[in-house]
Design a protein around this motif. Structure first.
Motif, PDB file in Angstrom:
ATOM      1  N   ASP A  11       0.819  -1.207   0.000  1.00 58.19           N
ATOM      2  CA  ASP A  11       0.000   0.000   0.000  1.00 58.19           C
ATOM      3  C   ASP A  11       0.857   1.264   0.000  1.00 58.19           C
ATOM      4  OD1 ASP A  11      -2.323  -1.482  -0.009  1.00 58.19           O
ATOM      5  OD2 ASP A  11      -2.562  -1.415   2.172  1.00 58.19           O
ATOM      6  N   GLU A  12       2.023   1.215   0.648  1.00 59.57           N
ATOM      7  CA  GLU A  12       2.899   2.386   0.698  1.00 59.57           C
ATOM      8  C   GLU A  12       3.369   2.788  -0.691  1.00 59.57           C
ATOM      9  OE1 GLU A  12       4.012  -0.540   2.380  1.00 59.57           O
ATOM     10  OE2 GLU A  12       2.948  -0.076   4.222  1.00 59.57           O
ATOM     11  N   ASP A  13       3.528   1.795  -1.555  1.00 59.86           N
ATOM     12  CA  ASP A  13       4.003   2.083  -2.909  1.00 59.86           C
ATOM     13  C   ASP A  13       2.977   2.840  -3.737  1.00 59.86           C
ATOM     14  OD1 ASP A  13       6.419   0.976  -2.379  1.00 59.86           O
ATOM     15  OD2 ASP A  13       6.198  -0.766  -3.682  1.00 59.86           O
ATOM     16  N   ILE A  14       1.700   2.705  -3.405  1.00 59.05           N
ATOM     17  CA  ILE A  14       0.679   3.482  -4.113  1.00 59.05           C
ATOM     18  C   ILE A  14       0.876   4.964  -3.832  1.00 59.05           C
ATOM     19  CG2 ILE A  14      -1.789   3.955  -4.288  1.00 59.05           C
ATOM     20  CD1 ILE A  14      -2.262   0.995  -3.654  1.00 59.05           C
ATOM     21  N   VAL A  15       1.100   5.292  -2.563  1.00 63.14           N
ATOM     22  CA  VAL A  15       1.311   6.690  -2.177  1.00 63.14           C
ATOM     23  C   VAL A  15       2.591   7.219  -2.824  1.00 63.14           C
ATOM     24  CG1 VAL A  15       1.633   8.271  -0.240  1.00 63.14           C
ATOM     25  CG2 VAL A  15       0.092   6.318  -0.004  1.00 63.14           C
ATOM     26  N   VAL A  16       3.629   6.432  -2.813  1.00 64.08           N
ATOM     27  CA  VAL A  16       4.912   6.848  -3.393  1.00 64.08           C
ATOM     28  C   VAL A  16       4.777   7.022  -4.908  1.00 64.08           C
ATOM     29  CG1 VAL A  16       7.316   6.155  -3.745  1.00 64.08           C
ATOM     30  CG2 VAL A  16       6.231   5.784  -1.540  1.00 64.08           C
ATOM     31  N   ALA A  17       3.994   6.180  -5.557  1.00 66.01           N
ATOM     32  CA  ALA A  17       3.802   6.294  -6.999  1.00 66.01           C
ATOM     33  C   ALA A  17       3.077   7.597  -7.351  1.00 66.01           C
ATOM     34  CB  ALA A  17       3.016   5.096  -7.528  1.00 66.01           C
ATOM     35  N   PHE A  18       2.071   7.962  -6.570  1.00 69.26           N
ATOM     36  CA  PHE A  18       1.384   9.230  -6.815  1.00 69.26           C
ATOM     37  C   PHE A  18       2.315  10.409  -6.554  1.00 69.26           C
ATOM     38  CE2 PHE A  18      -2.469   6.752  -6.902  1.00 69.26           C
ATOM     39  CZ  PHE A  18      -3.326   7.490  -7.700  1.00 69.26           C
ATOM     40  N   ALA A  19       3.147  10.320  -5.536  1.00 68.39           N
ATOM     41  CA  ALA A  19       4.113  11.388  -5.256  1.00 68.39           C
ATOM     42  C   ALA A  19       5.128  11.500  -6.387  1.00 68.39           C
ATOM     43  CB  ALA A  19       4.822  11.130  -3.932  1.00 68.39           C
ATOM     44  N   TRP A  20       5.583  10.363  -6.903  1.00 75.52           N
ATOM     45  CA  TRP A  20       6.543  10.374  -8.004  1.00 75.52           C
ATOM     46  C   TRP A  20       5.938  11.010  -9.241  1.00 75.52           C
ATOM     47  CZ3 TRP A  20       7.126   8.600 -12.942  1.00 75.52           C
ATOM     48  CH2 TRP A  20       8.427   8.609 -13.440  1.00 75.52           C
ATOM     49  N   CYS A  21       4.680  10.692  -9.526  1.00 77.47           N
ATOM     50  CA  CYS A  21       4.006  11.272 -10.695  1.00 77.47           C
ATOM     51  C   CYS A  21       3.916  12.790 -10.570  1.00 77.47           C
ATOM     52  CB  CYS A  21       2.613  10.668 -10.829  1.00 77.47           C
ATOM     53  SG  CYS A  21       1.674  11.318 -12.211  1.00 77.47           S
TER      54      CYS A  21
END
Length: 64
Positions: A11-21
């Motif tokens: 689940d943490e990677d979803i947040v990180v992916a949105f931040a990266w975008c």
């Protein structure tokens, strides 16, 4: 170069992916403005994409 996230497994990677975008779109808009010297009016679509991505990131981050 892109980034790889395990959005189905962590689940943490979803947040990180949105931040990266959001970060990517910020630097793209900056590049278009500073290096390519595009006018502000020609960047309106980039700014719309950036504001949408930032809003989505805030929603995902707060609900996580």
């Amino acid at each position: 170069m892109g980034a790889a996230f395990d959005v189905l497994g962590r689940d943490e990677d979803i947040v990180v992916a949105f931040a990266w975008c959001t970060s990517f779109l910020t630097f793209e808009a900056l590049k278009h403005r500073d290096e390519e010297e595009n006018s502000w009016n020609s960047l309106l679509v980039d700014f719309w994409r950036l504001s949408t991505a930032h809003s989505q990131y805030l929603i995902v981050k707060n609900f996580y």
